[in-house]
Design a protein around this motif. Structure first.
Motif, mmCIF file in Angstrom:
data_model
loop_
_atom_site.group_PDB
_atom_site.id
_atom_site.type_symbol
_atom_site.label_atom_id
_atom_site.label_comp_id
_atom_site.label_asym_id
_atom_site.label_seq_id
_atom_site.Cartn_x
_atom_site.Cartn_y
_atom_site.Cartn_z
ATOM 1 N N LEU A 11 -1.113 -0.881 8.316
ATOM 2 C CA LEU A 11 -1.347 -2.118 8.126
ATOM 3 C C LEU A 11 0.063 -3.113 7.690
ATOM 4 O O LEU A 11 0.648 -2.811 6.869
ATOM 5 N N THR A 12 0.102 -4.060 8.341
ATOM 6 C CA THR A 12 1.476 -4.965 7.922
ATOM 7 C C THR A 12 1.386 -6.230 7.871
ATOM 8 O O THR A 12 0.387 -6.964 8.714
ATOM 9 N N ILE A 20 6.286 -10.395 -0.897
ATOM 10 C CA ILE A 20 4.796 -9.682 -0.489
ATOM 11 C C ILE A 20 4.527 -8.591 -1.303
ATOM 12 O O ILE A 20 5.137 -7.744 -1.528
ATOM 13 N N GLN A 21 3.136 -8.802 -1.748
ATOM 14 C CA GLN A 21 2.711 -7.595 -2.553
ATOM 15 C C GLN A 21 1.278 -7.228 -1.834
ATOM 16 O O GLN A 21 0.309 -8.288 -1.464
ATOM 17 N N TRP A 22 0.871 -6.151 -1.590
ATOM 18 C CA TRP A 22 -0.327 -5.602 -1.488
ATOM 19 C C TRP A 22 -1.472 -5.517 -2.576
ATOM 20 O O TRP A 22 -1.109 -5.186 -3.785
ATOM 21 N N PRO A 63 -6.084 6.831 -0.856
ATOM 22 C CA PRO A 63 -5.587 8.028 -1.265
ATOM 23 C C PRO A 63 -3.989 8.101 -0.704
ATOM 24 O O PRO A 63 -3.656 7.834 0.457
ATOM 25 N N GLU A 64 -3.054 8.210 -1.719
ATOM 26 C CA GLU A 64 -1.698 8.148 -1.444
ATOM 27 C C GLU A 64 -1.011 7.118 -0.664
ATOM 28 O O GLU A 64 -0.650 7.427 0.597
ATOM 29 N N PRO A 65 -1.194 5.894 -1.050
ATOM 30 C CA PRO A 65 -0.667 4.906 -0.056
ATOM 31 C C PRO A 65 0.961 4.866 -0.101
ATOM 32 O O PRO A 65 1.397 4.984 -1.078
ATOM 33 N N GLU A 66 1.667 4.236 1.033
ATOM 34 C CA GLU A 66 2.897 4.053 1.014
ATOM 35 C C GLU A 66 3.222 2.720 1.349
ATOM 36 O O GLU A 66 2.398 2.269 2.296
ATOM 37 N N TYR A 67 4.450 2.350 0.966
ATOM 38 C CA TYR A 67 4.760 0.780 1.157
ATOM 39 C C TYR A 67 6.139 0.651 1.855
ATOM 40 O O TYR A 67 7.141 1.474 1.324
ATOM 41 N N THR A 68 6.401 0.146 2.747
ATOM 42 C CA THR A 68 7.702 -0.256 3.482
ATOM 43 C C THR A 68 7.779 -1.850 3.721
ATOM 44 O O THR A 68 7.107 -2.405 4.235
ATOM 45 N N SER A 69 9.018 -2.315 3.633
ATOM 46 C CA SER A 69 9.174 -3.552 3.804
ATOM 47 C C SER A 69 10.416 -3.798 5.060
ATOM 48 O O SER A 69 11.435 -2.734 5.125
ATOM 49 N N ALA A 80 12.742 -16.178 11.375
ATOM 50 C CA ALA A 80 12.850 -14.933 10.562
ATOM 51 C C ALA A 80 11.555 -14.708 9.737
ATOM 52 O O ALA A 80 10.706 -15.821 9.670
ATOM 53 N N VAL A 81 11.190 -13.467 9.930
ATOM 54 C CA VAL A 81 9.740 -13.022 9.158
ATOM 55 C C VAL A 81 9.905 -11.826 8.144
ATOM 56 O O VAL A 81 10.719 -10.699 8.681
ATOM 57 N N LEU A 82 9.512 -11.936 7.095
ATOM 58 C CA LEU A 82 9.527 -10.886 6.202
ATOM 59 C C LEU A 82 8.108 -9.933 6.379
ATOM 60 O O LEU A 82 7.181 -10.750 6.480
ATOM 61 N N SER A 83 8.172 -8.724 6.453
ATOM 62 C CA SER A 83 7.033 -7.914 6.663
ATOM 63 C C SER A 83 6.931 -6.744 5.571
ATOM 64 O O SER A 83 7.954 -6.206 5.187
ATOM 65 N N SER A 84 5.581 -6.501 5.118
ATOM 66 C CA SER A 84 5.366 -5.317 4.262
ATOM 67 C C SER A 84 4.525 -4.498 4.975
ATOM 68 O O SER A 84 3.382 -4.970 5.336
ATOM 69 N N THR A 85 4.565 -3.195 5.028
ATOM 70 C CA THR A 85 3.547 -2.080 5.793
ATOM 71 C C THR A 85 2.981 -1.230 4.762
ATOM 72 O O THR A 85 3.809 -0.326 4.170
ATOM 73 N N LEU A 86 1.870 -1.036 5.039
ATOM 74 C CA LEU A 86 0.668 -0.242 4.051
ATOM 75 C C LEU A 86 0.431 0.977 4.939
ATOM 76 O O LEU A 86 -0.210 0.791 6.003
#
Length: 650
Positions: A157-158, A172-174, A181-187, A196-202
Motif C-alpha cells: 500500500l502506497t 508521511i506516517q502510517w 504481521p511484520e509490516p515494512e515501510y519504505t519512502s 514532485a510527490v513524496l510516497s511511503s509504501t507499507l
C-alpha cells in the motif's frame, strides 16, 4: 523541488527553431488544501517578433479565450484579479527569460481546475497557449490500493503526498498498523509530469482476520498546523475458512426440521445443500437454510453444505437420523417338513433405533433375543413337538410389530398308551389310539377269524374319530368266545399313513383291574362287618352300664311292661342309628374305590356295596322281630312273657 530547479534551465535553452508559439507546463499537478502550489511554466514565441514594449503575461482559470471572460488568476500589467485569487497568486518566473512559473498560496478545493497562460508581447503579438495545467487540490492524501487484496499474498500500500510547495515539505506516517504481521515501510520521492510527490509504501501479508480492518495515512507539514489523514478498510479476499451447520440430529418420522449453514468467506460464497449427489438448494449469501417437511426414513442420511466463492471451496456435513418404529417383519412362508429335518427361519425388519428381534413359538420364547434388523432361528432335527406357530416380534422404543408363520411337522404314526381292550357289559371293547401327520388310518385285525375291520360292522360296531393329529378307532367284541385260550383277547391294531405303518396286539387290561377291584371290595366288606360287630358290642356294653344289674332290671321291667317296651324301643332306635352310620361309611368307601379305579380309565362298575356283599360275602343282619315269628329263626315270646330276638347268620 530539486527536479524543477534542474528542469527550468533546460527549458530556457531550447531555441524555437520553427518560430512557433509553444509552452511547457505540467499536465497535472496537485496540492493539499491550505498549502501552496508552484505551477512550472516555460513559453516560446516566434523569433521574428520585436519586443518594443517588453513582455507581459496573464494566467486564466477555466478558459483560454478572453472573450469568454475567464477568471483572471494573475496579470502583470495590473493587480486586478478574480476575487478568489486576490492576494494568493504571484509570478515567480522571469518573463524575459521566458519563465512563466506561477505560485498560488492558501489554495482551496475551489481552485481545482485548468490553468492557461497568455503571452502579451505588444501590439498584435498576443497569444493564449492552448496547453493547460490541471490542478487537483486534495483534502486528504492518496493511497494506492491494489484492485484485489488476497489473503496470504504479499500486499503493498502506497501513500502519496504532493511536494509542490517550496515553503513546506510534507512528512508521511502510517496509522493503525500495530495488528499487522511484520509490516515494512519504505519512502520515495517521485517526479511525475513536472511535479514532485513524496510516497511511503507499507508492505505486509494480510490474513483473513484483517478483512475489514482500518489502516490510515497521515500527512503533516512541519512547523505548521496542517495535518491530513486518510483511512481505508481492507477488503481481503479469502476462501471459505469455516462452514458451520447444525449438529447431527435425531427427529421422528413425519416431523419437520430446518438445517442451517453459515460460511465465513470473502466475497460471500455460493452455498449449496446436498443430499448424497443431489443438490437440494443453492444461494449466493453468507448463510442458507434448508427446510425438510414430513420426514420419511428415506430422508435419513448425510447432508452436506458446500461453500464456493472462487477463491476456494469448503464443505461440512451432518447426519440426520429419522426415528421410526419397526416395520412389519418379513419372515418365511409357512412350511411343511418331515420329522427329523432341519430348517432356518429368517426374520428381517427396519426401524430406528435398531429393533430387537424375538422368536416365539405358541407364545413361548425360543432362541435368543437379537438387536439387529435380521434374525435367523435354526431348528435342528425337528420332532412333532416342533409343530406350531412361530412369531417374530420386532420392538424398539417407538413401537412394535410382528409376523407369524406355521411349521407343520409330518411324521409316521405312533401308537398311544391308551390303546387296549376292556371288559364291558356287552362283551369286550377294544380301543386303538395313534398320533401321526398326516392323521393315521386305523384298522383292526382278528386273527382267529382272519377278519380286518375298517368299516362299521354290525357285529363289531366299528367307530373312528380324528382330533388334530390323533386318530381313535374302536370296536366291540360281543362274543366272549372271541378270546384266546388263556383268557386274553386276540385283537390286533394296525396304524398307517404315508410315512409308515405298524401293527400291535391289544391286551385285555381291564380283567386284571377288575379282579383287583373285587379283592379290594372284599377286604372293604369284611372291614365294614367287623365295624358293625364292634358297634353292637359297644352298644351292649353301654346298656350294661346304664341298666346296672340285669336281673334286677329285668324284674322291674316285667313288673312294669310299659317301661320294658319303652326301653326296648329306645335301644332299637340307638342301634339303628349306629348301623345306618356304618352303612354310610361303607358306601363312602365304595365311592372312593370307584373313583380310584376310574382314574386308571379301566373301571368297570360292579354295583353297590350291599350287592357286592351279597355276591361275594356272608353278611350279618340285626333284626328286631318284636314278638313276630319268622321262618328259619328263633323269635317270639319267652316263657316269662318277654319279647326276644336273635342275631342270625345267613
Amino acid at each position: 523541488m530539486w527536479c524543477l530547479e534542474l528542469l527550468l534551465p533546460l527549458l530556457l535553452i531550447i531555441k524555437d527553431v520553427s518560430g512557433q508559439w509553444n509552452v511547457w507546463i505540467p499536465r497535472d499537478i496537485s496540492a493539499m488544501t491550505n498549502s501552496c502550489v508552484v505551477i512550472p511554466c516555460t513559453f516560446m514565441y516566434p523569433s521574428g517578433i520585436r519586443l518594443h514594449y517588453g513582455i507581459h503575461g496573464i494566467w486564466y482559470f477555466g478558459q483560454p479565450y478572453p472573450q469568454l471572460f475567464p477568471p483572471v488568476v494573475f496579470k502583470t500589467r495590473t493587480e486586478i484579479v478574480h476575487e478568489s485569487y486576490q492576494g494568493r497568486t504571484k509570478l515567480i518566473g522571469d518573463l524575459h527569460q521566458r519563465n512563466c512559473t506561477l505560485l498560488i498560496s492558501n489554495i482551496g478545493t475551489e481552485h481545482s481546475g485548468r490553468y492557461y497562460f497568455r503571452a502579451d508581447l505588444g501590439g498584435a503579438n498576443i497569444y493564449t497557449y492552448p496547453d493547460f495545467s490541471e490542478l487537483k487540490v486534495l483534502d486528504q492524501p492518496n493511497i494506492d490500493i491494489p484492485e484485489e487484496i488476497v489473503a496470504d499474498e504479499n500486499l503493498e500500500l502506497t501513500c502519496y503526498a504532493p511536494d509542490n510547495c517550496p515553503e513546506n515539505s510534507p512528512e508521511i506516517q502510517w496509522m493503525y498498523t500495530d495488528y499487522l504481521p511484520e509490516p515494512e515501510y519504505t519512502s520515495d520521492y517521485v517526479a511525475e509530469s513536472n511535479t514532485a510527490v513524496l510516497s511511503s509504501t507499507l508492505t505486509f501479508t494480510p490474513r483473513p482476520m484483517h478483512n475489514g480492518q482500518l489502516l490510515g495515512c497521515r500527512v503533516s507539514y512541519p512547523n505548521t498546523t496542517l495535518v491530513y489523514e486518510r483511512l481505508i478498510s481492507l477488503d481481503v479476499k479469502y476462501a471459505p475458512r469455516s462452514v458451520w451447520v447444525n449438529v447431527s440430529a435425531e427427529v421422528m418420522e413425519g416431523s419437520s426440521v430446518t438445517l442451517h449453514c453459515e460460511v465465513d468467506s470473502n466475497p460471500p460464497p455460493r452455498i449449496s445443500w446436498l443430499f448424497g449427489d443431489e443438490q437440494l438448494l443453492w444461494d449466493t449469501a453468507s448463510n442458507a437454510s434448508l427446510s425438510l417437511e414430513d420426514l420419511t426414513p428415506s430422508q435419513e442420511g448425510i447432508y452436506t453444505c458446500v461453500g464456493d466463492n472462487g477463491y476456494g471451496v469448503m464443505n461440512t456435513s451432518m447426519y440426520l437420523a429419522v426415528l421410526y418404529p419397526p416395520s412389519e417383519p418379513v419372515v418365511n412362508g409357512s412350511l411343511t417338513i418331515l420329522e427329523g429335518s432341519s430348517i432356518s427361519l429368517q426374520c428381517s425388519t427396519q426401524g430406528n433405533p435398531t429393533p430387537t428381534l424375538t422368536w416365539l413359538k405358541d407364545g413361548e420364547l425360543v432362541g435368543a433375543i437379537t438387536a439387529a434388523e435380521v434374525s435367523v432361528l435354526e431348528l435342528l432335527k425337528l420332532n412333532p413337538q416342533g409343530d406350531g406357530q412361530y412369531r417374530c416380534l420386532a420392538e424398539n422404543e417407538h413401537g412394535r410389530a410382528s409376523s407369524s408363520l406355521n411349521i407343520t411337522v409330518e411324521y409316521a404314526p405312533v401308537l398311544l398308551d391308551e390303546s387296549k381292550c376292556t371288559v364291558v357289559r356287552e362283551g369286550v371293547q377294544c380301543v386303538c389310539m395313534a398320533t401321526g401327520n398326516p392323521e393315521p388310518i386305523i384298522e383292526f385285525y382278528l386273527p382267529n377269524k382272519n377278519i380286518t375291520v375298517n368299516d362299521t360292522d354290525g357285529r363289531y360296531n366299528y367307530y373312528t374319530h380324528t382330533d388334530g393329529h390323533t386318530s381313535t378307532g374302536m370296536i366291540k367284541l360281543r362274543e366272549k368266545g372271541e378270546r384266546l385260550g388263556n383268557g386274553a383277547v386276540n385283537v390286533h391294531c394296525s396304524i398307517s399313513n404315508m410315512y409308515g405303518s405298524e401293527s400291535f396286539h391289544l391286551e385285555l387290561q381291564q380283567e386284571k383291574k377288575y379282579m383287583m377291584a373285587v379283592i379290594v371290595g372284599t377286604i372293604g366288606g369284611v372291614a365294614v362287618i367287623a365295624f358293625i360287630i364292634a358297634a353292637v358290642r359297644y352298644v351292649g356294653h353301654n346298656n350294661k352300664k346304664e341298666n346296672g344289674n340285669p336281673g334286677q332290671d329285668l324284674v322291674s321291667k316285667l313288673e312294669n311292661p310299659a317301661l320294658y317296651y319303652s326301653t326296648v324301643k329306645k335301644d332299637k332306635q340307638c342301634l339303628r342309628k349306629k348301623v345306618l352310620k356304618t352303612e354310610l361309611l361303607g358306601s363312602k368307601f365304595n365311592s372312593i374305590l370307584e373313583e380310584s379305579t376310574r382314574e386308571d380309565g379301566d373301571y368297570q362298575p360292579v354295583g353297590s356295596m350291599a350287592e357286592l356283599e351279597r355276591q361275594e360275602l356272608n353278611y350279618a343282619a340285626l333284626e328286631f322281630l318284636g314278638g313276630r315269628s319268622r321262618d328259619g329263626g328263633a323269635s317270639g315270646r319267652g316263657d316269662d312273657g318277654s319279647d326276644y330276638t336273635e342275631i342270625k347268620a345267613k
